[in-house]
Motif scaffolding. Structure first.
Motif, PDB file in Angstrom:
ATOM      1  N   THR A   1      35.103  -7.041 -28.468  1.00  0.00           N
ATOM      2  CA  THR A   1      33.760  -6.746 -28.009  1.00  0.00           C
ATOM      3  C   THR A   1      32.755  -7.518 -28.863  1.00  0.00           C
ATOM      4  N   THR A   2      31.472  -7.326 -28.570  1.00  0.00           N
ATOM      5  CA  THR A   2      30.433  -8.123 -29.218  1.00  0.00           C
ATOM      6  C   THR A   2      29.317  -7.216 -29.705  1.00  0.00           C
ATOM      7  N   SER A   3      28.333  -7.829 -30.316  1.00  0.00           N
ATOM      8  CA  SER A   3      27.102  -7.114 -30.626  1.00  0.00           C
ATOM      9  C   SER A   3      26.320  -6.890 -29.332  1.00  0.00           C
ATOM     10  N   ASP A   4      25.231  -6.142 -29.401  1.00  0.00           N
ATOM     11  CA  ASP A   4      24.453  -5.841 -28.202  1.00  0.00           C
ATOM     12  C   ASP A   4      23.835  -7.119 -27.618  1.00  0.00           C
ATOM     13  N   ARG A   5      23.862  -7.210 -26.302  1.00  0.00           N
ATOM     14  CA  ARG A   5      23.258  -8.310 -25.550  1.00  0.00           C
ATOM     15  C   ARG A   5      23.708  -9.675 -26.080  1.00  0.00           C
ATOM     16  N   PRO A   6      24.989  -9.987 -25.987  1.00  0.00           N
ATOM     17  CA  PRO A   6      25.467 -11.288 -26.487  1.00  0.00           C
ATOM     18  C   PRO A   6      24.977 -12.432 -25.607  1.00  0.00           C
ATOM     19  N   ARG A   7      24.823 -13.597 -26.225  1.00  0.00           N
ATOM     20  CA  ARG A   7      24.404 -14.790 -25.502  1.00  0.00           C
ATOM     21  C   ARG A   7      25.629 -15.572 -25.030  1.00  0.00           C
ATOM     22  N   GLY A   8      25.360 -16.658 -24.305  1.00  0.00           N
ATOM     23  CA  GLY A   8      26.427 -17.384 -23.631  1.00  0.00           C
ATOM     24  C   GLY A   8      27.499 -17.915 -24.553  1.00  0.00           C
ATOM     25  N   ARG A   9      27.101 -18.470 -25.713  1.00  0.00           N
ATOM     26  CA  ARG A   9      28.090 -19.058 -26.608  1.00  0.00           C
ATOM     27  C   ARG A   9      29.042 -17.993 -27.148  1.00  0.00           C
ATOM     28  N   THR A  10      28.511 -16.837 -27.508  1.00  0.00           N
ATOM     29  CA  THR A  10      29.346 -15.756 -28.017  1.00  0.00           C
ATOM     30  C   THR A  10      30.278 -15.231 -26.923  1.00  0.00           C
ATOM     31  N   VAL A  11      29.771 -15.148 -25.695  1.00  0.00           N
ATOM     32  CA  VAL A  11      30.597 -14.678 -24.582  1.00  0.00           C
ATOM     33  C   VAL A  11      31.767 -15.637 -24.348  1.00  0.00           C
ATOM     34  N   ARG A  12      31.485 -16.935 -24.367  1.00  0.00           N
ATOM     35  CA  ARG A  12      32.556 -17.916 -24.152  1.00  0.00           C
ATOM     36  C   ARG A  12      33.561 -17.893 -25.298  1.00  0.00           C
ATOM     37  N   PHE A  13      33.065 -17.678 -26.520  1.00  0.00           N
ATOM     38  CA  PHE A  13      33.981 -17.599 -27.663  1.00  0.00           C
ATOM     39  C   PHE A  13      34.923 -16.404 -27.515  1.00  0.00           C
ATOM     40  N   CYS A  14      34.411 -15.253 -27.090  1.00  0.00           N
ATOM     41  CA  CYS A  14      35.259 -14.066 -26.909  1.00  0.00           C
ATOM     42  C   CYS A  14      36.308 -14.315 -25.825  1.00  0.00           C
ATOM     43  N   GLU A  15      35.905 -14.972 -24.745  1.00  0.00           N
ATOM     44  CA  GLU A  15      36.856 -15.257 -23.669  1.00  0.00           C
ATOM     45  C   GLU A  15      37.972 -16.183 -24.147  1.00  0.00           C
ATOM     46  N   GLN A  16      37.601 -17.201 -24.942  1.00  0.00           N
ATOM     47  CA  GLN A  16      38.617 -18.122 -25.439  1.00  0.00           C
ATOM     48  C   GLN A  16      39.510 -17.451 -26.479  1.00  0.00           C
ATOM     49  N   LEU A  17      38.923 -16.556 -27.299  1.00  0.00           N
ATOM     50  CA  LEU A  17      39.729 -15.838 -28.278  1.00  0.00           C
ATOM     51  C   LEU A  17      40.733 -14.919 -27.588  1.00  0.00           C
ATOM     52  N   SER A  18      40.356 -14.343 -26.463  1.00  0.00           N
ATOM     53  CA  SER A  18      41.281 -13.468 -25.733  1.00  0.00           C
ATOM     54  C   SER A  18      42.444 -14.251 -25.134  1.00  0.00           C
ATOM     55  N   SER A  19      42.244 -15.552 -24.867  1.00  0.00           N
ATOM     56  CA  SER A  19      43.352 -16.367 -24.365  1.00  0.00           C
ATOM     57  C   SER A  19      44.319 -16.765 -25.477  1.00  0.00           C
ATOM     58  N   VAL A  20      43.891 -16.619 -26.734  1.00  0.00           N
ATOM     59  CA  VAL A  20      44.758 -16.921 -27.876  1.00  0.00           C
ATOM     60  C   VAL A  20      45.600 -15.704 -28.251  1.00  0.00           C
ATOM     61  N   ILE A  21      44.984 -14.522 -28.238  1.00  0.00           N
ATOM     62  CA  ILE A  21      45.656 -13.285 -28.640  1.00  0.00           C
ATOM     63  C   ILE A  21      46.219 -12.596 -27.406  1.00  0.00           C
ATOM     64  N   PRO A  22      47.529 -12.478 -27.287  1.00  0.00           N
ATOM     65  CA  PRO A  22      48.113 -11.823 -26.107  1.00  0.00           C
ATOM     66  C   PRO A  22      47.708 -10.347 -26.026  1.00  0.00           C
ATOM     67  N   ASN A  23      47.671  -9.847 -24.806  1.00  0.00           N
ATOM     68  CA  ASN A  23      47.376  -8.433 -24.531  1.00  0.00           C
ATOM     69  C   ASN A  23      46.039  -8.005 -25.139  1.00  0.00           C
ATOM     70  N   SER A  24      45.055  -8.895 -25.051  1.00  0.00           N
ATOM     71  CA  SER A  24      43.710  -8.571 -25.535  1.00  0.00           C
ATOM     72  C   SER A  24      42.760  -8.474 -24.352  1.00  0.00           C
ATOM     73  N   HIS A  25      41.760  -7.586 -24.465  1.00  0.00           N
ATOM     74  CA  HIS A  25      40.829  -7.305 -23.382  1.00  0.00           C
ATOM     75  C   HIS A  25      39.408  -7.436 -23.912  1.00  0.00           C
ATOM     76  N   VAL A  26      38.543  -8.068 -23.138  1.00  0.00           N
ATOM     77  CA  VAL A  26      37.151  -8.282 -23.537  1.00  0.00           C
ATOM     78  C   VAL A  26      36.272  -7.290 -22.788  1.00  0.00           C
ATOM     79  N   TYR A  27      35.501  -6.505 -23.544  1.00  0.00           N
ATOM     80  CA  TYR A  27      34.505  -5.598 -22.975  1.00  0.00           C
ATOM     81  C   TYR A  27      33.207  -5.782 -23.758  1.00  0.00           C
TER      82      TYR A  27
END
Length: 326
Positions: A124-150
């Motif tokens: 997850t992220t801090s409140d109201r994340p911006r585009g770069r942080t959102v893309r970083f979380c999505e890419q990090l979830s593709s590295v770590i198996p069985n991870s979910h982004v909320y």
């Protein structure tokens, strides 16, 4: 000596013969004494060139001496670096230490290493994340198996953690940002902790990495943990290891690396390619980032009443460049 009006001189070798010119500086010569900026810069470059030539000549001389001596040549001197001159830490882990083995068998990560739990990660992220942080979380979830982004949507971490425990999540990762740039990472192991707070820097997304490989596959990657030698470093390494499933799928040829150097943890994600039977190449897949441990807290995240195992205090701890904590 041929003067050129700017200080310093050039003397021909072999007593003025027509050989290559060599710069001779007085023993007390200081480039900073030259007032003219352009001349000072020119003389500094010339002095650096002379230093490189002398160093190269000395290196060639030593190599010829070693070849002449053959087996009788003395062993090569080990160059001094900050790493091999490191101040000894009494908490350095000995693999054969019974106390360390007992602690590992009874700590919060023991169920994972005993294969009693399967990693399930919430990102997850801090409140109201911006585009770069959102893309970083999505890419990090593709590295770590069985991870979910909320995304947080205003919820406090104290309310998120009980929901994670109820849904059988084993770890919680929070990505913080400042001025639209990811700058912090909180990693909390569930349900009993500990919680580590890192400063994040040098974040590079996949599209920002040169000569990157294709998108990563869903195969479970191998995990490499380098240079986590102290008790504190051992705990941090076990925390990173518990994010990934036990059995990597080698067919995917993907490797996640956490490399600790001078208390900075460098993360890289690669795919290795077999070019032949003897040659192997690697492709970086991304993302990449660097972490610096700020604190390690017992239990789950609690900013007010949490008990801290370790806090980085710069003025008290960073008294020597050769003192490291991980």
């Amino acid at each position: 000596m041929a003067g050129d009006g700017g200080g310093g001189g050039v003397v021909a070798e072999d007593g003025g013969s027509s050989g290559p010119a060599r710069v001779l500086f007085p023993p007390t010569f200081s480039v900073s004494e030259i007032k003219n900026k352009q001349r000072r810069h020119f003389m500094f470059l010339r002095w650096k060139q002379q230093q490189r030539k002398e160093k190269l000549a000395a290196k060639k001389k030593r190599r010829k001496e070693r070849e002449a001596l053959g087996d009788k040549a003395p062993p090569k001197a080990i160059p001094k670096t900050i790493e091999n001159q490191r101040v000894y830490d009494e908490t350095t882990v000995d693999p054969n230490d019974e106390e360390v083995a007992f602690d590992e068998a009874t700590d919060e990560f023991a169920p994972y290493f005993n294969r009693q739990t399967v990693p399930k990660i919430l990102i997850t992220t801090s409140d109201r994340p911006r585009g770069r942080t959102v893309r970083f979380c999505e890419q990090l979830s593709s590295v770590i198996p069985n991870s979910h982004v909320y995304y947080r949507r205003g919820l406090a971490l104290k309310r998120i953690i009980p929901q994670c425990i109820a849904r059988d999540f084993t770890d919680l990762i929070v990505i913080n940002e400042d001025r639209k740039i990811p700058n912090g990472l909180v990693l909390s192991h569930l349900p009993d902790g500990p919680t580590a707070h890192f400063r994040m820097s040098s974040v590079r997304l996949r599209k920002e990495i040169k000569r990157k490989g294709k998108e990563p596959t869903e195969h479970v990657p191998e995990v490499i943990l380098n240079n986590f030698t102290t008790r504190l470093g051992h705990s941090i390494g076990r925390m990173f290891a518990s994010l990934f499933p036990h059995d990597p799928q080698f067919i995917g040829r993907q490797v996640a690396t956490f490399h600790n150097q001078r208390d900075y943890i460098f993360f890289r994600f690669h795919r290795y390619i077999f070019k032949s039977e003897k040659k192997v190449g690697i492709q970086e897949l991304g993302p990449r980032f660097t972490l610096k441990l700020r604190s390690l807290q017992k239990g789950t995240f609690d900013s007010k009443f949490g008990e801290y195992e370790w806090i980085h205090k710069r003025r008290e701890m960073d008294t020597s460049r050769r003192k490291f904590h991980l």
